[in-house]
Design a protein around this motif. Sequence first.
Motif, PDB file in Angstrom:
ATOM      1  N   GLU A   1      -0.668   3.430  -3.803  1.00 11.78           N
ATOM      2  CA  GLU A   1      -0.218   2.265  -4.571  1.00 11.78           C
ATOM      3  C   GLU A   1      -1.466   1.443  -4.869  1.00 11.78           C
ATOM      4  OE1 GLU A   1       2.956   1.363  -5.395  1.00 11.78           O
ATOM      5  OE2 GLU A   1       3.914   3.048  -4.351  1.00 11.78           O
ATOM      6  N   TYR A   2      -1.672   1.093  -6.122  1.00 12.97           N
ATOM      7  CA  TYR A   2      -2.887   0.339  -6.442  1.00 12.97           C
ATOM      8  C   TYR A   2      -2.845  -1.015  -5.732  1.00 12.97           C
ATOM      9  CZ  TYR A   2      -6.728  -1.906  -8.611  1.00 12.97           C
ATOM     10  OH  TYR A   2      -7.916  -2.555  -8.782  1.00 12.97           O
ATOM     11  N   CYS A   3      -3.868  -1.263  -4.897  1.00  8.05           N
ATOM     12  CA  CYS A   3      -3.821  -2.453  -4.050  1.00  8.05           C
ATOM     13  C   CYS A   3      -5.031  -3.352  -4.192  1.00  8.05           C
ATOM     14  CB  CYS A   3      -3.649  -2.020  -2.592  1.00  8.05           C
ATOM     15  SG  CYS A   3      -4.859  -0.798  -2.070  1.00  8.05           S
TER      16      CYS A   3
ATOM     17  N   HIS B   1      -9.047   0.150  -3.461  1.00  8.49           N
ATOM     18  CA  HIS B   1      -7.929   1.097  -3.377  1.00  8.49           C
ATOM     19  C   HIS B   1      -8.385   2.552  -3.251  1.00  8.49           C
ATOM     20  CE1 HIS B   1      -4.363   3.354  -4.555  1.00  8.49           C
ATOM     21  NE2 HIS B   1      -5.015   3.806  -5.585  1.00  8.49           N
TER      22      HIS B   1
ATOM     23  N   HIS C   1       0.849  -1.186   0.000  1.00  7.97           N
ATOM     24  CA  HIS C   1       0.000   0.000   0.000  1.00  7.97           C
ATOM     25  C   HIS C   1       0.886   1.238   0.000  1.00  7.97           C
ATOM     26  CE1 HIS C   1      -3.711  -2.232   0.999  1.00  7.97           C
ATOM     27  NE2 HIS C   1      -2.942  -2.973   1.774  1.00  7.97           N
TER      28      HIS C   1
ATOM     29  N   MET D   1      -9.424   3.873   0.223  1.00  6.74           N
ATOM     30  CA  MET D   1      -8.479   3.855   1.341  1.00  6.74           C
ATOM     31  C   MET D   1      -8.046   5.264   1.719  1.00  6.74           C
ATOM     32  SD  MET D   1      -5.778   0.743   1.109  1.00  6.74           S
ATOM     33  CE  MET D   1      -4.958   1.157   2.626  1.00  6.74           C
TER      34      MET D   1
ATOM     35  N   CYS E   1      -3.828   6.166   0.150  1.00  5.75           N
ATOM     36  CA  CYS E   1      -3.049   5.048  -0.360  1.00  5.75           C
ATOM     37  C   CYS E   1      -2.737   5.371  -1.815  1.00  5.75           C
ATOM     38  CB  CYS E   1      -3.847   3.749  -0.265  1.00  5.75           C
ATOM     39  SG  CYS E   1      -2.977   2.347  -0.995  1.00  5.75           S
TER      40      CYS E   1
HETATM   41 CU1  CUA Z   1      -4.066   0.420  -0.399  1.00  4.33          CU
HETATM   42 CU2  CUA Z   1      -4.181   1.320  -2.579  1.00  4.33          CU
END
Ligand code: CUA
Length: 157
Positions: A139-141, A145, A102, A148, A137
């Motif tokens: 970062e693609y999670c 996503h 993340h 977040m 966040c």
């Molecule tokens: Cu956690 Cu994007």
Amino acid sequence: MHMHKYEKIWLVFGIGVLFAFLVIVGVSAFAEGQQPPSCLTTIDPEKVDQTPPFDKPGLVKTGDNEYQLNIVVHAFAFTPNQIEIPKGAKVTINVTTKDVIHGFQVPGTNINMMVEPGYINTLTHTFNKPGEYTILCNEYCGAGHHMMTGRIKVVEK
Ligand code: CUA
């Protein structure tokens, strides 16, 4: 030595670009305090909830207007996600994730960390400007996503 005009132009251009690059790196490192991730402390990502200080996430007072902020990151939330910080507080932020990679970014500040499973990332920031800050966040999670987020409120003491 004879040099063609175009050679001179390219030489000046090349040295100029190199110089500009060094200035940009220098300013971001020394003036803006950007640095590579600490990544020195490891943690078992499956035992985050049992491992101090992440067994009790949140803000901990460690000194005179000094705090430690421990945040557990997981799909798709930050724990805790509402934090109140007194103005002028020097806060050491520790983050780790229980699942995937993340991001931990607070727009409007220098705070921007990649949160990787197995590692604790640390950064110290002094909150001098009162107001509301969003934690993102970056970062693609996964599917959640974009949801977040968290909030840091910097309040007058
Ligand atoms: Cu956690 Cu994007």
